[in-house]
Design a protein around this motif. Structure first.
Motif, mmCIF file in Angstrom:
data_model
loop_
_atom_site.group_PDB
_atom_site.id
_atom_site.type_symbol
_atom_site.label_atom_id
_atom_site.label_comp_id
_atom_site.label_asym_id
_atom_site.label_seq_id
_atom_site.Cartn_x
_atom_site.Cartn_y
_atom_site.Cartn_z
ATOM 1 N N GLU A 30 0.826 -1.211 0.000
ATOM 2 C CA GLU A 30 0.000 0.000 0.000
ATOM 3 C C GLU A 30 0.862 1.264 0.000
ATOM 4 N N GLU A 31 2.079 1.167 0.547
ATOM 5 C CA GLU A 31 2.970 2.326 0.598
ATOM 6 C C GLU A 31 3.546 2.672 -0.764
ATOM 7 N N PHE A 32 3.470 1.724 -1.739
ATOM 8 C CA PHE A 32 4.038 1.961 -3.066
ATOM 9 C C PHE A 32 2.942 2.189 -4.117
ATOM 10 N N VAL A 114 11.819 -8.440 2.730
ATOM 11 C CA VAL A 114 12.706 -7.936 1.681
ATOM 12 C C VAL A 114 12.095 -8.193 0.307
ATOM 13 N N MET A 115 11.476 -9.384 0.108
ATOM 14 C CA MET A 115 10.859 -9.685 -1.179
ATOM 15 C C MET A 115 9.687 -8.752 -1.466
ATOM 16 N N GLY A 120 7.676 -3.783 -4.400
ATOM 17 C CA GLY A 120 7.243 -2.384 -4.375
ATOM 18 C C GLY A 120 8.167 -1.473 -5.149
ATOM 19 N N ILE A 121 9.487 -1.679 -5.019
ATOM 20 C CA ILE A 121 10.457 -0.852 -5.757
ATOM 21 C C ILE A 121 10.299 -1.075 -7.255
ATOM 22 N N ARG A 122 9.999 -2.328 -7.676
ATOM 23 C CA ARG A 122 9.874 -2.618 -9.105
ATOM 24 C C ARG A 122 8.689 -1.886 -9.717
ATOM 25 N N THR A 123 7.628 -1.660 -8.958
ATOM 26 C CA THR A 123 6.452 -0.962 -9.503
ATOM 27 C C THR A 123 6.727 0.515 -9.785
ATOM 28 N N THR A 126 11.223 3.414 -12.372
ATOM 29 C CA THR A 126 11.682 4.542 -13.210
ATOM 30 C C THR A 126 11.581 5.874 -12.461
ATOM 31 N N ASP A 127 10.563 6.055 -11.627
ATOM 32 C CA ASP A 127 10.416 7.312 -10.884
ATOM 33 C C ASP A 127 11.404 7.390 -9.732
ATOM 34 N N LEU A 128 11.723 6.251 -9.119
ATOM 35 C CA LEU A 128 12.658 6.258 -7.990
ATOM 36 C C LEU A 128 14.096 6.470 -8.454
ATOM 37 N N ILE A 129 14.449 5.972 -9.657
ATOM 38 C CA ILE A 129 15.824 6.147 -10.157
ATOM 39 C C ILE A 129 16.082 7.608 -10.529
#
Length: 879
Positions: A30-32, A114-115, A120-123, A126-129
């Motif tokens: 939910e945080e992502f 961690v998984m 969440g990072i994969r979703t 592009t915006d996080l990088i």
């Protein structure tokens, strides 16, 4: 905490801002949902780009294999060890985490939280990088890297290398065949010109080289053959050419022979090159298997299995006979011993073993070869230590077998000596001539022999059980004899007064003393009857009445009633009757004589004893008259009706009094092999079941089976009327039919159809049909053993299997309201005779070697009466 994330563009390192969120990993996604909330959880700390596609492919390949590539190693040293040495590193791959900790000493974390964080990072990657990479650029890099990685895997696939070995060994076998054909053709063709050369030179390649070098045999003394042959053999060739008996050959024919020799030489040289290629490939791909069985045998095993991975999945028993499938199927079909080895027979260690121990060594070698194959195919590290160790074990076992064989032979020589013994002829007593052996007529055994044979057939226990049964039979015989004596005495006691009274009427009054002696004898059976209960007297009177004509029975009943009326008067009125007795005599002679006897008895014993005797006699005769009035004697001829023992009449009365709550079972095909056993099992439990066997010929059942059955139904299962009459009134139906030479092709199908129609009409619900394990059912395992069973059974009993398949489909379509069960046993045996009760049921993997006794099949079929586990199913039953 830091997070290592692999992307198609490079390695990204993120910093976790709020580690408390990781504890609730269920709600972490939910945080992502948006970029703003995702940046509150993680933030980009560092990023290492790939130089080109080759760099990305090398890094991706290393990460997939769990290794740390050089660019990742330098990136972690720079970003983690120097700046954040105390931070933990979250990694998505457990194997990669172990490599990082081993080489760099960084503490790594890998768990469910961690998984979830990685997802969440994969979703929002592009915006996080950042703005360096757009969505389209990231998609193009992902597609290019995936294509490169697929090509790399395909290029170095083990299956592809296996394919090269399979093709190479197949080509080697083809070359060997071609070489043999060409060499044979060269020898036959050139043999017309120089036939003696074949006996001197046996090798095909050497023979071809000699023919090419020498040409015509007349050139042998002048041509230098030392480059091809040894000097001793060269002299033999020269001598043979001088005295050869071959025909002359033209130059054109010799040219064709030489060209064929060139082909043989070229193919032989290419074959040597191919063999070297196979050796190198086998040492690289399956080094442990190569050490054990050699390059050629190992390559043939891989080719036969299809690939090294497929060969690794085979058990040792399959590897042992791999290549001998035809011999295996032939042995199973002819019921002979199966082969002990296949391609593995050509291994050098098997060839070095004595013929007696080749099978044992092949089994040991197959066990060790399977271990070596699995290490070569599935091992993470390339090790060659398994092969030499396994080979040492096989050699040790070979030496052990050879030493045991030598010791056993020595022991045999020492212990087993053929000592000659004197022949003594066994002289038997002269046998008398048996004239009964000359008769060709069939001798029908007596009823006692039938019963004895049935008892022996039903006796399935050991010697102790037979002895106990003999004792029980002896006791029963003694009891029957005693009962016969008692009934005979009772009949004689009732007949004796009539005869004695007739004699007394002829005698004068002067012989009253002799009559007084006979009177107590006549009254003795009344004072002390043979049976105290009323049922025995009732049977005795029935036996009497049945032997008399109908008119005498009526007269005797009237006389008995008169006697009862006169004798039931008080004892005080007896003197008056005694005075009037001589004047009023009834029509039968029995009444006055009985009174005279009682007078004599009263004078002797007194009035008190006479009154007691009269009361007993009156009570017994009254009971007899009442029983006669209630149950009149059947109007049948006295010769046709047989007397029944007292014990049977008592059991019949008890059965009439109590209702029969037993289950009524109909067994169709009770004369068959399984039907006989099922009938015997059901008859042993007569307290539970009333059995109705249905047969075409009543003589197919034994005397004991007919006597113990509730009723034997004679009819044909292919006729609807017979089946409907048999099904009427039963609770369950068993169909145990089989095919004979004169049976119709659809016997079982027709019988089951008639049974289903009758059961629906008469509302009978339970049907149990005997079938075979070779017929199909939904959910059966499609294994090799089952295919073999169906093939062999279909070849031997094609008509039976076809009939059972139709019957199975009939039950599926028309047996909706019936609780049917189709039992599918494998091969049936008669041993053991008694049911063990220990067998497997349900969906089983049965083959041609599986079997079960008929007794256990009958036990399971009876159990299906109360067990609803397999309703409308086709269970298998086997050991």
């Amino acid at each position: 905490m830091l997070v290592l994330f692999e992307t198609p563009a490079g390695f990204a390192l993120f910093k976790v801002h709020d580690e408390g969120k990781l504890k609730k990993s269920e709600n972490l996604f939910e945080e992502f949902q948006s970029v703003e909330t995702a940046r509150k959880i993680v933030g980009l700390k560092d990023f290492a780009k790939f130089d080109d596609t080759a760099d990305a492919l090398a890094a991706a390949t290393a990460v997939v294999e769990g290794k740390v590539p050089k660019n990742l190693k330098s990136f972690l040293k720079k970003a983690v060890l120097k700046k954040n040495a105390n931070e933990k590193l979250a990694v998505s791959d457990l194997k990669l985490a172990g490599s990082i900790k081993e080489k760099l000493g960084i503490e790594c974390v890998h768990d469910t939280s961690v998984m979830e964080l990685m997802r969440g990072i994969r979703t929002q990657l592009t915006d996080l990088i950042g703005n360096d990479f757009s969505q389209s650029d990231m998609h193009a890099m992902t597609l290019g890297l995936s294509h490169s990685l697929s090509r790399y895997k395909l290029k170095f696939s083990p299956d592809k290398v296996d394919t090269m070995i399979v093709q190479a060994i197949s080509l080697l076998d083809d070359l060997d065949k071609e070489l043999n054909i060409y060499a044979m053709r060269v020898k036959e063709w050139y043999g017309w010109h120089f036939p003696e050369l074949v006996k001197i030179v046996g090798d095909n390649l050497t023979y071809a080289r000699i023919v090419k070098t020498m040409g015509d045999r007349s050139n042998a003394p002048t041509v230098d053959l030392s480059t091809v042959l040894e000097e001793s053999i060269v002299s033999d060739v020269i001598e043979a050419s001088k005295i050869s008996m071959g025909t002359e050959i033209s130059a054109e024919d010799l040219g064709h022979v030489v060209d064929l020799c060139d082909q043989v030489i070229d193919i032989s040289e290419y074959r040597d090159q191919l063999f070297d290629y196979i050796k190198n490939r086998m040492r690289a791909i399956a080094p442990n298997l190569t050490v054990l069985v050699g390059e050629l045998v190992g390559a043939r095993l891989i080719a036969h299995a299809g690939s090294l991975m497929s060969l690794a999945k085979h058990p040792a028993s399959t590897v042992q006979i791999l290549g001998a499938e035809k011999a295996l199927f032939r042995a199973l079909k002819t019921k002979k011993s199966t082969p002990k080895y296949g391609l593995i027979y050509h291994a050098s260690i098997v060839g070095q073993t004595a013929p007696k121990n080749k099978g044992k060594i092949s089994r040991v070698l197959a066990n060790q070869a399977v271990l070596a194959i699995r290490v070569d195919a599935l091992g993470d590290k390339d090790t060659t230590q398994i092969g030499p160790d396994s080979l040492a074990k096989v050699q040790k076992r070979q030496q052990q077998l050879e030493s045991e064989q030598g010791f056993g032979m020595a022991g045999k020589k020492a212990s087993f000596k053929n000592t000659p013994q004197k022949y003594e002829r066994q002289t038997n007593a002269a046998q008398t001539y048996n004239p009964a052996a000359d008769s060709t007529l069939r001798q029908t055994p007596s009823k006692q022999e039938f019963v004895k044979a049935d008892d022996d057939a039903m006796d399935v226990d050991g010697g102790s059980a037979k002895e106990e049964k003999k004792k029980d039979k002896k006791d029963k015989k003694d009891k029957k004899k005693d009962k016969k004596k008692d009934t005979a005495e009772a009949e004689a006691a009732e007949d004796a007064p009539v005869e004695e009274k007739a004699e007394k009427s002829k005698k004068s009054k002067k012989n009253k003393a002799a009559e007084e002696e006979a009177a107590p004898v006549a009254d003795e059976p009344e004072e002390k009857p043979s049976k105290s209960d009323k049922k025995s007297k009732k049977d005795a009177t029935k036996a009497e009445v049945e032997e008399k004509p109908v008119e005498e029975e009526k007269n005797s009943k009237k006389d008995k009633k008169k006697d009862v009326k006169e004798e039931t008067t008080p004892a005080a009125a007896e003197p008056k009757k005694k005075e009037k007795a001589p004047e009023a005599k009834p029509a039968p002679v029995e009444e006055p004589k009985k009174k005279d006897d009682k007078k004599a008895d009263g004078k002797k014993k007194g009035k008190e004893e006479v009154a007691e005797v009269k009361e007993k006699v009156a009570a017994s005769k009254k009971a007899q008259v009442e029983s006669d009035d209630e149950e009149p004697a059947p109007k049948k001829k006295p010769d046709v009706k047989q007397k029944k023992p007292v014990q049977e009449s008592e059991s019949e009365e008890e059965e009439d009094d109590e209702p029969d709550n037993r289950k009524k079972l109909l067994i169709i095909g009770a004369s068959g092999s399984v039907g006989q056993v099922l009938l015997n099992h059901a008859l042993r439990e007569q307290t539970k079941y009333a059995v109705f066997p249905m047969v075409r010929n009543v003589n197919a059942l034994t005397v004991q089976q007919r006597s113990l059955s509730a009723d034997v139904i004679v009819g044909q299962c292919t006729k609807k009327e017979d089946v409907e009459n048999a099904v009427d009134g039963v609770d369950a139906v068993f169909v145990c039919l089989g095919h004979r030479e004169d049976s119709p092709a659809d016997l079982i199908h027709t019988a089951v159809k008639n049974v289903l129609d009758a059961m629906k009409k008469l509302k009978v619900h339970r049907l149990i049909v005997l079938a075979n394990a070779a017929i199909n059912d939904y959910g059966d395992k499609n294994t090799i053993s089952r295919k073999l069973l169906k093939t062999m059974k279909g070849a031997s009993d094609k008509a039976v299997i076809s009939d059972l398949e139709k019957t199975s489909g009939l039950l599926e379509t028309e047996g909706g309201t019936i609780d049917w069960i189709m039992v599918r046993p494998p091969k049936l045996t008669s041993d053991p005779i008694e049911a063990k009760g220990k067998y497997k049921t349900g969906k089983l993997d049965l083959g041609p070697t599986d079997k079960i006794s008929r007794a256990d099949v009958a036990h399971f079929m009876l159990a299906c009466l109360t067990d609803d586990t397999f309703i409308r199913k086709r269970p298998m039953v086997s050991y």
